[in-house]
Design a protein around this motif. Structure first.
Motif, PDB file in Angstrom:
ATOM      1  N   ARG A  27     -66.167   6.957 -11.220  1.00  0.00           N
ATOM      2  CA  ARG A  27     -66.076   5.632 -11.840  1.00  0.00           C
ATOM      3  C   ARG A  27     -67.177   4.744 -11.262  1.00  0.00           C
ATOM      4  NH1 ARG A  27     -63.363   5.150 -16.079  1.00  0.00           N
ATOM      5  NH2 ARG A  27     -63.070   2.972 -15.616  1.00  0.00           N
ATOM      6  N   PRO A  28     -67.677   3.785 -12.035  1.00  0.00           N
ATOM      7  CA  PRO A  28     -68.630   2.820 -11.478  1.00  0.00           C
ATOM      8  C   PRO A  28     -67.962   1.993 -10.378  1.00  0.00           C
ATOM      9  CG  PRO A  28     -68.548   2.659 -13.881  1.00  0.00           C
ATOM     10  CD  PRO A  28     -67.423   3.556 -13.456  1.00  0.00           C
ATOM     11  N   LEU A  29     -68.707   1.705  -9.333  1.00  0.00           N
ATOM     12  CA  LEU A  29     -68.204   0.860  -8.251  1.00  0.00           C
ATOM     13  C   LEU A  29     -68.214  -0.582  -8.735  1.00  0.00           C
ATOM     14  CD1 LEU A  29     -67.408   0.622  -5.183  1.00  0.00           C
ATOM     15  CD2 LEU A  29     -69.827   0.149  -4.778  1.00  0.00           C
ATOM     16  N   ALA A  30     -67.066  -1.253  -8.697  1.00  0.00           N
ATOM     17  CA  ALA A  30     -66.973  -2.660  -9.099  1.00  0.00           C
ATOM     18  C   ALA A  30     -67.417  -3.567  -7.951  1.00  0.00           C
ATOM     19  CB  ALA A  30     -65.557  -2.995  -9.530  1.00  0.00           C
ATOM     20  N   ARG A  31     -66.970  -3.228  -6.742  1.00  0.00           N
ATOM     21  CA  ARG A  31     -67.310  -4.006  -5.544  1.00  0.00           C
ATOM     22  C   ARG A  31     -66.715  -3.305  -4.335  1.00  0.00           C
ATOM     23  NH1 ARG A  31     -63.001  -7.276  -3.826  1.00  0.00           N
ATOM     24  NH2 ARG A  31     -61.243  -7.248  -5.264  1.00  0.00           N
ATOM     25  N   ILE A  32     -66.953  -3.875  -3.159  1.00  0.00           N
ATOM     26  CA  ILE A  32     -66.326  -3.400  -1.923  1.00  0.00           C
ATOM     27  C   ILE A  32     -65.341  -4.481  -1.491  1.00  0.00           C
ATOM     28  CG2 ILE A  32     -66.679  -2.794   0.508  1.00  0.00           C
ATOM     29  CD1 ILE A  32     -67.773  -0.696  -1.356  1.00  0.00           C
ATOM     30  N   SER A  33     -64.120  -4.069  -1.221  1.00  0.00           N
ATOM     31  CA  SER A  33     -63.077  -5.008  -0.806  1.00  0.00           C
ATOM     32  C   SER A  33     -62.900  -4.929   0.704  1.00  0.00           C
ATOM     33  CB  SER A  33     -61.763  -4.647  -1.505  1.00  0.00           C
ATOM     34  OG  SER A  33     -60.735  -5.508  -1.107  1.00  0.00           O
ATOM     35  N   GLY A  81     -79.363   4.185 -11.560  1.00  0.00           N
ATOM     36  CA  GLY A  81     -79.637   2.948 -10.835  1.00  0.00           C
ATOM     37  C   GLY A  81     -78.407   2.158 -10.430  1.00  0.00           C
ATOM     38  N   GLU A  82     -77.210   2.646 -10.751  1.00  0.00           N
ATOM     39  CA  GLU A  82     -75.968   1.950 -10.394  1.00  0.00           C
ATOM     40  C   GLU A  82     -75.198   2.762  -9.359  1.00  0.00           C
ATOM     41  OE1 GLU A  82     -73.622   1.263 -13.869  1.00  0.00           O
ATOM     42  OE2 GLU A  82     -75.098  -0.048 -14.800  1.00  0.00           O
ATOM     43  N   THR A  83     -74.382   2.056  -8.577  1.00  0.00           N
ATOM     44  CA  THR A  83     -73.542   2.728  -7.591  1.00  0.00           C
ATOM     45  C   THR A  83     -72.233   3.144  -8.244  1.00  0.00           C
ATOM     46  OG1 THR A  83     -74.509   1.371  -5.838  1.00  0.00           O
ATOM     47  CG2 THR A  83     -72.471   2.539  -5.309  1.00  0.00           C
ATOM     48  N   TRP A  84     -71.879   4.402  -8.049  1.00  0.00           N
ATOM     49  CA  TRP A  84     -70.640   4.970  -8.559  1.00  0.00           C
ATOM     50  C   TRP A  84     -69.822   5.492  -7.393  1.00  0.00           C
ATOM     51  CZ3 TRP A  84     -69.252   6.900 -13.783  1.00  0.00           C
ATOM     52  CH2 TRP A  84     -69.993   6.269 -14.786  1.00  0.00           C
ATOM     53  N   VAL A  85     -68.551   5.818  -7.665  1.00  0.00           N
ATOM     54  CA  VAL A  85     -67.654   6.383  -6.663  1.00  0.00           C
ATOM     55  C   VAL A  85     -67.063   7.674  -7.220  1.00  0.00           C
ATOM     56  CG1 VAL A  85     -65.584   6.004  -5.281  1.00  0.00           C
ATOM     57  CG2 VAL A  85     -67.048   4.076  -5.857  1.00  0.00           C
ATOM     58  N   ARG A  86     -67.073   8.709  -6.393  1.00  0.00           N
ATOM     59  CA  ARG A  86     -66.423   9.982  -6.731  1.00  0.00           C
ATOM     60  C   ARG A  86     -65.252  10.144  -5.766  1.00  0.00           C
ATOM     61  NH1 ARG A  86     -70.508  13.229  -5.933  1.00  0.00           N
ATOM     62  NH2 ARG A  86     -71.172  13.132  -8.102  1.00  0.00           N
ATOM     63  N   PHE A  87     -64.092  10.489  -6.312  1.00  0.00           N
ATOM     64  CA  PHE A  87     -62.915  10.649  -5.466  1.00  0.00           C
ATOM     65  C   PHE A  87     -61.939  11.630  -6.106  1.00  0.00           C
ATOM     66  CE2 PHE A  87     -62.153   7.167  -8.370  1.00  0.00           C
ATOM     67  CZ  PHE A  87     -60.833   7.320  -8.790  1.00  0.00           C
ATOM     68  N   TYR A  88     -61.014  12.090  -5.303  1.00  0.00           N
ATOM     69  CA  TYR A  88     -59.913  12.934  -5.756  1.00  0.00           C
ATOM     70  C   TYR A  88     -58.635  12.136  -5.546  1.00  0.00           C
ATOM     71  CZ  TYR A  88     -63.156  16.870  -5.554  1.00  0.00           C
ATOM     72  OH  TYR A  88     -64.219  17.708  -5.751  1.00  0.00           O
ATOM     73  N   LEU A  89     -57.689  12.261  -6.458  1.00  0.00           N
ATOM     74  CA  LEU A  89     -56.403  11.603  -6.259  1.00  0.00           C
ATOM     75  C   LEU A  89     -55.668  12.294  -5.120  1.00  0.00           C
ATOM     76  CD1 LEU A  89     -55.276  11.065  -9.944  1.00  0.00           C
ATOM     77  CD2 LEU A  89     -56.191   9.360  -8.357  1.00  0.00           C
ATOM     78  N   ALA A  90     -55.095  11.512  -4.229  1.00  0.00           N
ATOM     79  CA  ALA A  90     -54.313  12.048  -3.099  1.00  0.00           C
ATOM     80  C   ALA A  90     -52.841  11.834  -3.411  1.00  0.00           C
ATOM     81  CB  ALA A  90     -54.724  11.355  -1.806  1.00  0.00           C
ATOM     82  N   ILE A  91     -52.409  12.451  -4.514  1.00  0.00           N
ATOM     83  CA  ILE A  91     -51.031  12.250  -4.969  1.00  0.00           C
ATOM     84  C   ILE A  91     -50.236  13.534  -4.879  1.00  0.00           C
ATOM     85  CG2 ILE A  91     -49.603  11.620  -6.956  1.00  0.00           C
ATOM     86  CD1 ILE A  91     -51.828   9.612  -7.684  1.00  0.00           C
ATOM     87  N   ASP A  92     -50.765  14.600  -5.418  1.00  0.00           N
ATOM     88  CA  ASP A  92     -50.138  15.912  -5.278  1.00  0.00           C
ATOM     89  C   ASP A  92     -51.224  16.967  -5.435  1.00  0.00           C
ATOM     90  OD1 ASP A  92     -50.556  16.347  -8.058  1.00  0.00           O
ATOM     91  OD2 ASP A  92     -48.623  15.458  -8.525  1.00  0.00           O
ATOM     92  N   ASP A  93     -50.858  18.208  -5.404  1.00  0.00           N
ATOM     93  CA  ASP A  93     -51.845  19.289  -5.437  1.00  0.00           C
ATOM     94  C   ASP A  93     -52.479  19.513  -6.806  1.00  0.00           C
ATOM     95  OD1 ASP A  93     -51.412  19.750  -2.771  1.00  0.00           O
ATOM     96  OD2 ASP A  93     -49.859  21.253  -3.127  1.00  0.00           O
ATOM     97  N   SER A  94     -51.963  18.858  -7.832  1.00  0.00           N
ATOM     98  CA  SER A  94     -52.464  19.134  -9.182  1.00  0.00           C
ATOM     99  C   SER A  94     -53.774  18.419  -9.510  1.00  0.00           C
ATOM    100  CB  SER A  94     -51.400  18.757 -10.217  1.00  0.00           C
ATOM    101  OG  SER A  94     -51.202  17.353 -10.207  1.00  0.00           O
ATOM    102  N   HIS A  95     -54.278  17.598  -8.618  1.00  0.00           N
ATOM    103  CA  HIS A  95     -55.493  16.831  -8.897  1.00  0.00           C
ATOM    104  C   HIS A  95     -56.693  17.435  -8.175  1.00  0.00           C
ATOM    105  CE1 HIS A  95     -53.016  13.933 -10.936  1.00  0.00           C
ATOM    106  NE2 HIS A  95     -52.205  13.949  -9.898  1.00  0.00           N
TER     107      HIS A  95
END
Length: 178
Positions: free
Chosen positions: A87-93, A67-81
């Motif tokens: 993580r739970p969505l805190a808000r939209i900025s 019943g809660e909104t979550w966010v799925r993402f990949y780090l865009a830092i290097d190839d190792s991620h």
């Protein structure tokens, strides 16, 4: 030299204004930041002109969990991620677009970004910080720390130095009350 009671009184009145500055920590323009929940340490840019913190992420999707909104993402830092982070969505900025990013044909002058809470360790200080997710791979630093997060760290930023706090060395529990 003659005793000047008025000058002494004036100096004593200024002391309480100096005390909060004495409790602040001086950080440089760039600092190492540990994100213990993500098992990650990155170099960050401290930007007093930005309001929020931004972390480089890609393939950002929202979904529902219990019943809660979550966010799925990949780090865009290097190839190792290669594994997704959820993580739970805190808000939209709503982030104001720069003049070069603004298309007059569009009515929006902002970009909506999902915000999550993450523990940040900078120096010896650990805080829970709201961070918006966006692809920062075109920038030199994958993490930007804005004024709201800097205030939570009690930070004074000296742009003439870098990595003043050294490598992060925090306890494992964040003190979110401060």
């Amino acid at each position: 030299m003659r005793f000047q009671p008025l000058a002494l009184l004036s100096c004593l009145l200024l002391i309480p204004g100096l005390l909060p500055a004495a409790e602040k920590t001086i950080f440089g323009l760039n600092e190492y930041v540990s994100l213990p929940e993500l098992k990650l340490e990155v170099a960050a840019k401290l930007d007093t002109g930005a309001e929020t913190a931004s972390l480089s992420a890609r393939d950002i999707t929202r979904f529902r969990r219990n019943g809660e909104t979550w966010v799925r993402f990949y780090l865009a830092i290097d190839d190792s991620h290669a594994h997704p982070i959820e993580r739970p969505l805190a808000r939209i900025s709503k982030i104001k677009r720069r003049s070069g990013d603004y298309d007059p044909a569009e009515s929006k002058t902002y970009t909506a970004r999902p915000v999550v809470e993450l523990d940040f360790c900078m120096g010896e200080t650990l805080r829970t910080i709201e961070v918006n997710l966006t692809d920062r791979s075109a920038f030199q630093y994958p993490l930007l720390i804005g004024s709201e997060a800097l205030a939570r760290f009690g930070a004074l930023v000296d742009p003439s130095i870098k990595y003043a706090a050294g490598k992060p060395g925090c306890a494992t529990v964040a003190n979110s009350a401060e």
